[in-house]
Design a protein around this motif. Structure first.
Motif, PDB file in Angstrom:
ATOM      1  N   ALA B 125       0.840  -1.198   0.000  1.00  0.00           N
ATOM      2  CA  ALA B 125       0.000   0.000   0.000  1.00  0.00           C
ATOM      3  C   ALA B 125       0.872   1.243   0.000  1.00  0.00           C
ATOM      4  CB  ALA B 125      -0.920  -0.001   1.219  1.00  0.00           C
ATOM      5  N   TYR B 126       0.329   2.313  -0.518  1.00  0.00           N
ATOM      6  CA  TYR B 126       1.045   3.591  -0.547  1.00  0.00           C
ATOM      7  C   TYR B 126       0.178   4.689   0.043  1.00  0.00           C
ATOM      8  CZ  TYR B 126       4.441   1.364  -3.609  1.00  0.00           C
ATOM      9  OH  TYR B 126       5.409   0.537  -4.110  1.00  0.00           O
ATOM     10  N   ILE B 127       0.847   5.621   0.683  1.00  0.00           N
ATOM     11  CA  ILE B 127       0.176   6.856   1.095  1.00  0.00           C
ATOM     12  C   ILE B 127       0.645   7.919   0.114  1.00  0.00           C
ATOM     13  CG2 ILE B 127      -0.138   8.600   2.891  1.00  0.00           C
ATOM     14  CD1 ILE B 127       0.680   6.437   4.959  1.00  0.00           C
ATOM     15  N   TYR B 128      -0.277   8.389  -0.731  1.00  0.00           N
ATOM     16  CA  TYR B 128       0.086   9.455  -1.670  1.00  0.00           C
ATOM     17  C   TYR B 128      -0.206  10.773  -0.968  1.00  0.00           C
ATOM     18  CZ  TYR B 128       0.820  12.014  -5.991  1.00  0.00           C
ATOM     19  OH  TYR B 128       1.319  12.873  -6.953  1.00  0.00           O
ATOM     20  N   ILE B 129       0.855  11.436  -0.508  1.00  0.00           N
ATOM     21  CA  ILE B 129       0.694  12.671   0.260  1.00  0.00           C
ATOM     22  C   ILE B 129       1.173  13.850  -0.574  1.00  0.00           C
ATOM     23  CG2 ILE B 129       2.948  12.330   1.404  1.00  0.00           C
ATOM     24  CD1 ILE B 129       1.684  13.646   3.919  1.00  0.00           C
ATOM     25  N   ARG B 130       0.428  14.937  -0.535  1.00  0.00           N
ATOM     26  CA  ARG B 130       0.807  16.067  -1.392  1.00  0.00           C
ATOM     27  C   ARG B 130       2.206  16.573  -1.010  1.00  0.00           C
ATOM     28  NH1 ARG B 130      -2.825  21.402  -0.660  1.00  0.00           N
ATOM     29  NH2 ARG B 130      -1.202  22.107  -2.080  1.00  0.00           N
ATOM     30  N   GLY B 131       2.913  17.021  -1.999  1.00  0.00           N
ATOM     31  CA  GLY B 131       4.325  17.387  -1.827  1.00  0.00           C
ATOM     32  C   GLY B 131       4.560  18.461  -0.789  1.00  0.00           C
ATOM     33  N   GLU B 132       3.604  19.378  -0.653  1.00  0.00           N
ATOM     34  CA  GLU B 132       3.780  20.483   0.304  1.00  0.00           C
ATOM     35  C   GLU B 132       3.775  19.993   1.747  1.00  0.00           C
ATOM     36  OE1 GLU B 132       1.750  20.379  -2.234  1.00  0.00           O
ATOM     37  OE2 GLU B 132       1.839  22.216  -3.389  1.00  0.00           O
ATOM     38  N   PHE B 133       3.211  18.807   2.004  1.00  0.00           N
ATOM     39  CA  PHE B 133       3.192  18.262   3.374  1.00  0.00           C
ATOM     40  C   PHE B 133       4.489  17.502   3.661  1.00  0.00           C
ATOM     41  CE2 PHE B 133      -1.773  17.667   3.585  1.00  0.00           C
ATOM     42  CZ  PHE B 133      -1.941  19.032   3.471  1.00  0.00           C
ATOM     43  N   ALA B 134       5.609  18.170   3.521  1.00  0.00           N
ATOM     44  CA  ALA B 134       6.891  17.491   3.757  1.00  0.00           C
ATOM     45  C   ALA B 134       7.010  17.081   5.222  1.00  0.00           C
ATOM     46  CB  ALA B 134       8.044  18.407   3.343  1.00  0.00           C
ATOM     47  N   GLY B 135       6.583  17.962   6.116  1.00  0.00           N
ATOM     48  CA  GLY B 135       6.629  17.659   7.544  1.00  0.00           C
ATOM     49  C   GLY B 135       5.688  16.507   7.867  1.00  0.00           C
ATOM     50  N   GLY B 136       4.508  16.525   7.285  1.00  0.00           N
ATOM     51  CA  GLY B 136       3.536  15.456   7.495  1.00  0.00           C
ATOM     52  C   GLY B 136       4.055  14.115   7.018  1.00  0.00           C
ATOM     53  N   ALA B 137       4.787  14.137   5.907  1.00  0.00           N
ATOM     54  CA  ALA B 137       5.364  12.890   5.380  1.00  0.00           C
ATOM     55  C   ALA B 137       6.377  12.313   6.361  1.00  0.00           C
ATOM     56  CB  ALA B 137       6.020  13.149   4.022  1.00  0.00           C
ATOM     57  N   ARG B 138       7.150  13.188   7.003  1.00  0.00           N
ATOM     58  CA  ARG B 138       8.120  12.709   8.003  1.00  0.00           C
ATOM     59  C   ARG B 138       7.408  12.130   9.224  1.00  0.00           C
ATOM     60  NH1 ARG B 138      11.442  16.971   5.935  1.00  0.00           N
ATOM     61  NH2 ARG B 138      10.371  18.520   7.179  1.00  0.00           N
ATOM     62  N   ILE B 139       6.338  12.789   9.657  1.00  0.00           N
ATOM     63  CA  ILE B 139       5.573  12.298  10.816  1.00  0.00           C
ATOM     64  C   ILE B 139       4.975  10.920  10.494  1.00  0.00           C
ATOM     65  CG2 ILE B 139       3.470  12.700  12.184  1.00  0.00           C
ATOM     66  CD1 ILE B 139       4.113  15.769  11.821  1.00  0.00           C
ATOM     67  N   LEU B 140       4.437  10.779   9.293  1.00  0.00           N
ATOM     68  CA  LEU B 140       3.847   9.491   8.890  1.00  0.00           C
ATOM     69  C   LEU B 140       4.916   8.410   8.786  1.00  0.00           C
ATOM     70  CD1 LEU B 140       1.183  10.401   6.187  1.00  0.00           C
ATOM     71  CD2 LEU B 140       0.772   9.205   8.352  1.00  0.00           C
ATOM     72  N   GLN B 141       6.090   8.776   8.271  1.00  0.00           N
ATOM     73  CA  GLN B 141       7.175   7.793   8.158  1.00  0.00           C
ATOM     74  C   GLN B 141       7.559   7.264   9.537  1.00  0.00           C
ATOM     75  OE1 GLN B 141       8.488   6.433   5.229  1.00  0.00           O
ATOM     76  NE2 GLN B 141       9.177   5.024   6.827  1.00  0.00           N
ATOM     77  N   LYS B 142       7.634   8.174  10.501  1.00  0.00           N
ATOM     78  CA  LYS B 142       7.965   7.772  11.874  1.00  0.00           C
ATOM     79  C   LYS B 142       6.873   6.839  12.412  1.00  0.00           C
ATOM     80  CE  LYS B 142       9.119   9.808  16.377  1.00  0.00           C
ATOM     81  NZ  LYS B 142       7.885   9.815  17.188  1.00  0.00           N
ATOM     82  N   ALA B 143       5.622   7.180  12.131  1.00  0.00           N
ATOM     83  CA  ALA B 143       4.509   6.343  12.599  1.00  0.00           C
ATOM     84  C   ALA B 143       4.580   4.946  11.974  1.00  0.00           C
ATOM     85  CB  ALA B 143       3.175   7.012  12.263  1.00  0.00           C
ATOM     86  N   LEU B 144       4.898   4.885  10.682  1.00  0.00           N
ATOM     87  CA  LEU B 144       5.010   3.579  10.018  1.00  0.00           C
ATOM     88  C   LEU B 144       6.143   2.760  10.633  1.00  0.00           C
ATOM     89  CD1 LEU B 144       4.553   4.604   6.252  1.00  0.00           C
ATOM     90  CD2 LEU B 144       2.905   3.377   7.679  1.00  0.00           C
ATOM     91  N   ASP B 145       7.270   3.426  10.910  1.00  0.00           N
ATOM     92  CA  ASP B 145       8.409   2.724  11.530  1.00  0.00           C
ATOM     93  C   ASP B 145       8.026   2.183  12.899  1.00  0.00           C
ATOM     94  OD1 ASP B 145       9.848   3.406   9.284  1.00  0.00           O
ATOM     95  OD2 ASP B 145      10.890   5.100  10.219  1.00  0.00           O
ATOM     96  N   GLU B 146       7.316   2.991  13.667  1.00  0.00           N
ATOM     97  CA  GLU B 146       6.880   2.553  15.001  1.00  0.00           C
ATOM     98  C   GLU B 146       5.910   1.382  14.900  1.00  0.00           C
ATOM     99  OE1 GLU B 146       7.028   6.752  17.549  1.00  0.00           O
ATOM    100  OE2 GLU B 146       5.248   6.273  16.376  1.00  0.00           O
ATOM    101  N   ALA B 147       4.989   1.473  13.940  1.00  0.00           N
ATOM    102  CA  ALA B 147       4.008   0.384  13.759  1.00  0.00           C
ATOM    103  C   ALA B 147       4.729  -0.910  13.382  1.00  0.00           C
ATOM    104  CB  ALA B 147       3.000   0.770  12.679  1.00  0.00           C
ATOM    105  N   ARG B 148       5.766  -0.790  12.556  1.00  0.00           N
ATOM    106  CA  ARG B 148       6.523  -1.973  12.129  1.00  0.00           C
ATOM    107  C   ARG B 148       7.234  -2.602  13.337  1.00  0.00           C
ATOM    108  NH1 ARG B 148       8.770   0.210   7.887  1.00  0.00           N
ATOM    109  NH2 ARG B 148       7.199  -0.520   6.418  1.00  0.00           N
ATOM    110  N   ARG B 149       7.826  -1.747  14.164  1.00  0.00           N
ATOM    111  CA  ARG B 149       8.528  -2.251  15.354  1.00  0.00           C
ATOM    112  C   ARG B 149       7.575  -2.958  16.315  1.00  0.00           C
ATOM    113  NH1 ARG B 149      11.785   2.369  14.957  1.00  0.00           N
ATOM    114  NH2 ARG B 149      10.586   3.564  16.460  1.00  0.00           N
ATOM    115  N   ASN B 150       6.313  -2.585  16.282  1.00  0.00           N
ATOM    116  CA  ASN B 150       5.322  -3.193  17.176  1.00  0.00           C
ATOM    117  C   ASN B 150       4.551  -4.340  16.530  1.00  0.00           C
ATOM    118  OD1 ASN B 150       4.850  -1.575  19.955  1.00  0.00           O
ATOM    119  ND2 ASN B 150       5.661  -0.216  18.390  1.00  0.00           N
TER     120      ASN B 150
END
Lengths: 162, 444
Positions: B125-150
């Motif tokens: 699956a992909y999250i297609y996030i608009r380019g201007e949400f660069a900060g949001g993309a980083r927050i989501l990446q961290k969330a995905l990493d945390e979800a993977r670790r759990n």
């Protein structure tokens, strides 16, 4: 402003490109947009040479990347100032003083829209609705959102951006 | 006047404004996060689809398509890989709801996505996030990493034999990527030219020509709550065919612009604008309201809406009402000749120059037309050129009619709904504020 002197060679991006490509196990071509973002973040803009390099990496023709650069508004083929002020132009911001704010910024920095100040510090552009209409007028300076702006807040922001 | 709290019913937004609430997984787990996923892990995919069907959840991105029906398009015996894409390209002018979730409650989206992927048997699956949400993309990446670790994501999720990968794909500033087939093209590394439907219904021929489900951020978050409370229970919120809650974004000339979550159909447009958003600033009067993002047809204060409503006995009856009395949900806004779209309500006060507002909207669509279909590419530019010359004092007496003519020749003649999105504002602005347009054309 970014200068050619300080640019690292493309090969320094090899590892990051490999990581990006791994996210698209079905098609390497899907990596085109993130690779272009990476190039722009690294060099400040997307040069013809970088397109050729990336196309080679992704097993594409350079035109496959150039057509993305010319289609997607965020990609640029020329450098911008150290601080790229992107003021929202769209309706909710316009209803809340967005136009006057833009005029104020242009006058303050003595530039025209899409121009860069001679010292290379600021470029001022418009951007279309950036999903912050409840705190209009808004702008992005590089990647950061600045909401509920007034001419005074904008002045402070400009003064801080050195 | 009811209090804001009494009108709001926060389900998706329940936590993100709570003091001390943070976007990390510990905080999300403390608030009961991933309980719905654990529940889903003990269910069969088709049972989850049935719960979502029972919930009658409709897509929150703009079109309001029934989510369970969309998921049901995926065949049980499908041999091709199945993909799911979260549409986080939030770009409809006036809309700023998904950004709140992405920035401040990213795990709710991640959990909703994992449940949804499991339901449709997607393994990538992909999250297609608009380019201007660069900060949001980083927050989501961290969330995905945390979800993977759990072990909520990755191989053998929660000890099941189900494995899933979710990656983030950033857009680069093009509104058309919000259109799901344009989005898919973009994700394939191409220009975001929307595809012709049929045959390219994403659920049949989507990403890499495989079945693909594309859902909006808010829609996917609702999956978490549907699993938690059960589809039938969820369907009790709101009205039939307009179930659940809706995040509305109010902007423009109001005292308290912002995002509010309300029960679908329980409150009128007037209650949202006046009671939730505090009414128009400076005691001024409302002139017009765009009820569902700038693509929606404008409503003029004072116009009489003839609303066809279903009566308790099942018969249809027509009721006349002012624009402020329209109950806010999918069906009623549609019956009023406009749409609730992405839930973005833009309020304009009596001082608003409607021709200038129109010109602003036209400039948006002219900038965002992907250029694939001639009527939209050429028409959107002409619409802007015409309103621009009116604003500059160069309007001609024939211009209001010409605007309608150009708009009429875009709508229905394009591959995607961008044609309608461009035409509808023009058709409604000129029809409802014709006198202002005519007067502006006399100005030299």
């Amino acid at each position: 402003m970014f200068t050619f002197m300080s640019m690292p060679p493309f090969s320094t991006l090899d590892g990051q490109v490999a990581e990006i490509v791994a996210r698209y196990p079905v098609s390497k071509r899907s990596a085109a947009m993130p690779v272009l973002h990476l190039i722009q973040e690294t060099y400040g803009f997307i040069s013809g040479e970088s397109i050729e390099w990336a196309a080679n990496k992704l097993e594409l023709q350079p035109i496959n990347l150039l057509e993305l650069v010319t289609f997607y508004p965020m990609y640029r083929q020329k450098p911008v100032g150290k601080y790229h002020i992107k003021l929202c132009r769209t309706l909710s911001c316009a209803l809340n003083g967005g136009e006057a704010l833009c005029e104020h910024v242009l006058k303050k920095l003595n530039v025209k829209l899409n121009e860069t100040t001679p010292d290379g510090r600021f470029t001022v552009s418009h951007v279309e609705c950036i999903a912050s209409c409840g705190t209009a007028p808004v702008a992005q300076v590089n990647e950061d959102f600045h909401e509920g702006l007034t001419p005074q807040k904008m002045d402070e922001l400009i003064a801080k951006s050195v | 006047m009811p209090e804001t709290k009494a009108i709001e019913r926060r389900i998706v937004l329940a936590n993100l404004d709570q003091p001390g609430y943070t976007p990390d997984i510990e905080c999300y787990l403390k608030h009961g996060g991933y309980a719905s996923l654990r529940k889903a892990a003990g269910m069969k995919p088709e049972e989850i689809v049935n719960e979502v069907k029972a919930s009658q959840l409709r897509g929150r991105g703009g079109a309001g398509f029934a989510c369970g029906v969309k998921w049901g398009f995926i065949r049980a015996d499908e041999k091709k890989p199945i993909y799911l894409i979260c549409n986080a390209d939030e770009s409809e002018p006036g809309t700023f709801k998904d950004r709140q979730i992405i920035d401040r409650d990213p795990h709710q989206l991640v959990e909703g996505m994992i449940i949804s992927c499991f339901a449709v048997r997607a393994k990538l699956a992909y999250i297609y996030i608009r380019g201007e949400f660069a900060g949001g993309a980083r927050i989501l990446q961290k969330a995905l990493d945390e979800a993977r670790r759990n072990n909520f994501l990755g191989k053998n999720i929660l000890g099941t034999d189900y494995s899933l990968e979710i990656y983030i794909h950033r857009g680069a500033g093009a509104y058309i990527c919000g259109e799901e087939t344009g989005l898919i093209e973009s994700l394939e590394g191409k220009r975001a030219y929307p595809r012709i439907k049929p045959p390219y219904f994403p659920a049949v021929l989507g990403l890499y020509q495989c079945p693909t489900i594309v859902n909006n951020v808010e829609t996917l978050c609702n999956a978490v709550h549907i699993l938690r409370m059960g589809g039938a229970e969820y369907a009790k919120i709101g009205r039939p065919n307009n179930t659940g809650t809706r995040i509305v974004c109010v902007s423009g000339h109001v005292n308290k612009p912002g995002y509010y979550e309300i029960e679908n159909g329980a409150w009128t447009l007037g209650q949202i604008v006046n009671d939730l958003a505090g009414g128009v600033r400076g005691g001024k009067k409302i002139k017009a309201i765009i009820p569902g993002g700038s693509s929606a047809k404008v409503l003029r204060m004072g116009e009489v809406i003839k609303l066809r409503q279903k009566q308790p006995d099942g018969s249809m009856a027509e009721k006349e009402m002012g624009i402020l009395d329209i109950p806010y949900d999918f069906d009623n806004l549609q019956a009023a000749g406009t749409m609730s779209g992405s839930g973005a309500i833009i309020v304009m006060d009596e001082t608003t120059d409607m021709v200038k507002a129109m010109n602003n909207i036209n400039a948006f669509y002219a900038h965002e037309s992907c250029g694939q279909c001639t009527p939209c590419r050429e028409g959107s530019l002409w619409l802007q050129k015409i309103t621009d010359r009116i604003v500059r004092g160069g309007g001609r007496a024939s211009d209001p009619g010409l605007l309608i003519n150009v708009a009429d020749n875009i709508a229905g003649r394009t591959i995607c709904a961008m044609g309608e999105a461009t035409a509808w504002p023009v058709q409604s602005f000129v029809a409802k504020f014709r006198d202002e347009f005519e007067k502006a054309c006399e100005k030299k």
